[in-house]
Design a protein around this motif. Structure first.
Motif, PDB file in Angstrom:
ATOM      1  N   ALA A 216       8.808   8.717  17.681  1.00 18.59           N
ATOM      2  CA  ALA A 216       7.725   8.301  18.566  1.00 18.59           C
ATOM      3  C   ALA A 216       6.623   7.553  17.825  1.00 18.59           C
ATOM      4  O   ALA A 216       5.813   6.881  18.448  1.00 18.59           O
ATOM      5  CB  ALA A 216       7.141   9.512  19.287  1.00 18.59           C
ATOM      6  N   VAL A 217       6.578   7.664  16.503  1.00 12.56           N
ATOM      7  CA  VAL A 217       5.545   7.004  15.700  1.00 12.56           C
ATOM      8  C   VAL A 217       6.243   6.106  14.672  1.00 12.56           C
ATOM      9  O   VAL A 217       7.169   6.550  13.989  1.00 12.56           O
ATOM     10  CB  VAL A 217       4.646   8.033  14.987  1.00 12.56           C
ATOM     11  N   ILE A 218       5.785   4.859  14.593  1.00 13.01           N
ATOM     12  CA  ILE A 218       6.385   3.889  13.675  1.00 13.01           C
ATOM     13  C   ILE A 218       5.266   3.267  12.841  1.00 13.01           C
ATOM     14  O   ILE A 218       4.354   2.648  13.386  1.00 13.01           O
ATOM     15  CB  ILE A 218       7.126   2.779  14.433  1.00 13.01           C
ATOM     16  N   VAL A 219       5.347   3.451  11.527  1.00  7.10           N
ATOM     17  CA  VAL A 219       4.341   2.900  10.617  1.00  7.10           C
ATOM     18  C   VAL A 219       5.031   1.900   9.698  1.00  7.10           C
ATOM     19  O   VAL A 219       5.998   2.247   9.018  1.00  7.10           O
ATOM     20  CB  VAL A 219       3.670   4.003   9.767  1.00  7.10           C
ATOM     21  N   ARG A 220       4.537   0.675   9.691  1.00  5.35           N
ATOM     22  CA  ARG A 220       5.026  -0.335   8.740  1.00  5.35           C
ATOM     23  C   ARG A 220       3.940  -0.564   7.705  1.00  5.35           C
ATOM     24  O   ARG A 220       2.768  -0.722   8.051  1.00  5.35           O
ATOM     25  CB  ARG A 220       5.361  -1.643   9.433  1.00  5.35           C
ATOM     26  N   PHE A 221       4.368  -0.591   6.450  1.00  9.38           N
ATOM     27  CA  PHE A 221       3.400  -0.781   5.375  1.00  9.38           C
ATOM     28  C   PHE A 221       4.009  -1.571   4.236  1.00  9.38           C
ATOM     29  O   PHE A 221       5.225  -1.631   4.081  1.00  9.38           O
ATOM     30  CB  PHE A 221       2.850   0.564   4.891  1.00  9.38           C
ATOM     31  N   VAL A 222       3.134  -2.180   3.456  1.00 10.54           N
ATOM     32  CA  VAL A 222       3.542  -2.946   2.282  1.00 10.54           C
ATOM     33  C   VAL A 222       3.213  -2.106   1.055  1.00 10.54           C
ATOM     34  O   VAL A 222       2.094  -1.609   0.911  1.00 10.54           O
ATOM     35  CB  VAL A 222       2.815  -4.307   2.212  1.00 10.54           C
ATOM     36  N   ALA A 223       4.208  -1.949   0.191  1.00  7.72           N
ATOM     37  CA  ALA A 223       4.025  -1.182  -1.037  1.00  7.72           C
ATOM     38  C   ALA A 223       4.440  -2.032  -2.230  1.00  7.72           C
ATOM     39  O   ALA A 223       5.304  -2.897  -2.110  1.00  7.72           O
ATOM     40  CB  ALA A 223       4.858   0.093  -0.985  1.00  7.72           C
ATOM     41  N   GLY A 224       3.831  -1.770  -3.359  1.00  6.07           N
ATOM     42  CA  GLY A 224       4.149  -2.491  -4.582  1.00  6.07           C
ATOM     43  C   GLY A 224       2.895  -3.098  -5.186  1.00  6.07           C
ATOM     44  O   GLY A 224       1.876  -3.247  -4.522  1.00  6.07           O
ATOM     45  N   TYR A 225       2.988  -3.415  -6.451  1.00  2.00           N
ATOM     46  CA  TYR A 225       1.879  -4.070  -7.141  1.00  2.00           C
ATOM     47  C   TYR A 225       1.774  -5.510  -6.657  1.00  2.00           C
ATOM     48  O   TYR A 225       2.763  -6.103  -6.221  1.00  2.00           O
ATOM     49  CB  TYR A 225       2.088  -4.001  -8.652  1.00  2.00           C
ATOM     50  N   ALA A 226       0.602  -6.089  -6.723  1.00  4.90           N
ATOM     51  CA  ALA A 226       0.337  -7.419  -6.163  1.00  4.90           C
ATOM     52  C   ALA A 226       1.239  -8.499  -6.755  1.00  4.90           C
ATOM     53  O   ALA A 226       1.705  -9.393  -6.051  1.00  4.90           O
ATOM     54  CB  ALA A 226      -1.127  -7.792  -6.362  1.00  4.90           C
ATOM     55  N   ASP A 227       1.487  -8.422  -8.056  1.00  4.58           N
ATOM     56  CA  ASP A 227       2.319  -9.412  -8.728  1.00  4.58           C
ATOM     57  C   ASP A 227       2.836  -8.810 -10.024  1.00  4.58           C
ATOM     58  O   ASP A 227       2.453  -7.699 -10.405  1.00  4.58           O
ATOM     59  CB  ASP A 227       1.545 -10.706  -8.989  1.00  4.58           C
ATOM     60  N   ALA A 228       3.701  -9.531 -10.707  1.00  4.35           N
ATOM     61  CA  ALA A 228       4.312  -9.022 -11.940  1.00  4.35           C
ATOM     62  C   ALA A 228       3.274  -8.684 -13.008  1.00  4.35           C
ATOM     63  O   ALA A 228       3.437  -7.719 -13.751  1.00  4.35           O
ATOM     64  CB  ALA A 228       5.323 -10.026 -12.477  1.00  4.35           C
TER      65      ALA A 228
END
Length: 180
Positions: free
Chosen positions: A129-141
């Protein structure tokens, strides 16, 4: 609860040149293979440390809103959307002002909380019933900590010595995260 990779990273934390320099490998005839090894080594390192090295999008589904939502693929850079099925069965999207992303933990943990003075909306009593989309990771190398880059290079060295040595571990990771 389920966690699924939506958009994999499009860049690598270690370049081909960095990997070759670390292992004093000058020939260019294996560049394609070494690049593939860097990709595999990155997946292994992410699995070992429980972190995302480069930006990637994940989707977490829950049966209802808990008090706080723990986002388990640190470091979390941002929340793309929070959706839920309301009590009438209609998919709704929460406004970003309705929730707060707390990344203040010294351990890279991230929590999603209702905004101050509010609470999570009621959801329909159903699975996912709940859907969370998120971005994970360091900004760049350049932002990836050196010890994590070193781990990737160590895995590349292991693969150069014995290309099938880590195959079972990679297959298990791909099965878990639907990357096959």
């Amino acid at each position: 609860m389920s966690l699924r990779l939506i958009t994999p990273a499009t860049t690598l934390p270690v370049t081909l040149a960095e990997a070759k320099l670390a292992h004093r490998f000058d020939a260019s005839d294996l560049d394609t293979d070494i690049t593939a090894m860097i990709q595999d080594a990155t997946r292994l390192a992410e699995h070992e440390v429980g972190q995302c090295l480069m930006p990637q999008t994940w989707q977490l589904t829950l049966d209802a809103f808990p008090e706080c939502i723990r986002l388990t693929r640190p470091p979390v850079a941002s929340v793309t959307s929070v959706q839920y099925v309301d009590t009438a069965g209609v998919l709704q999207t929460l406004a970003p002002s309705a929730y707060t992303l707390d990344t203040s933990s010294g351990f890279g943990l991230a929590y999603l909380l209702p905004a101050y003075g509010t609470s999570w909306p009621a959801t329909r009593d159903q699975a996912q019933a709940v859907i969370v989309r998120f971005v994970a990771g360091y900004a760049d190398a350049a932002s990836v900590p050196s010890h994590l880059k070193r781990q990737v290079k160590i895995f590349v060295a292991m693969m150069l010595d014995d290309p099938v040595q880590l195959a079972d571990r990679l297959a298990a990771i791909d099965k878990v995260w639907d990357r096959a």
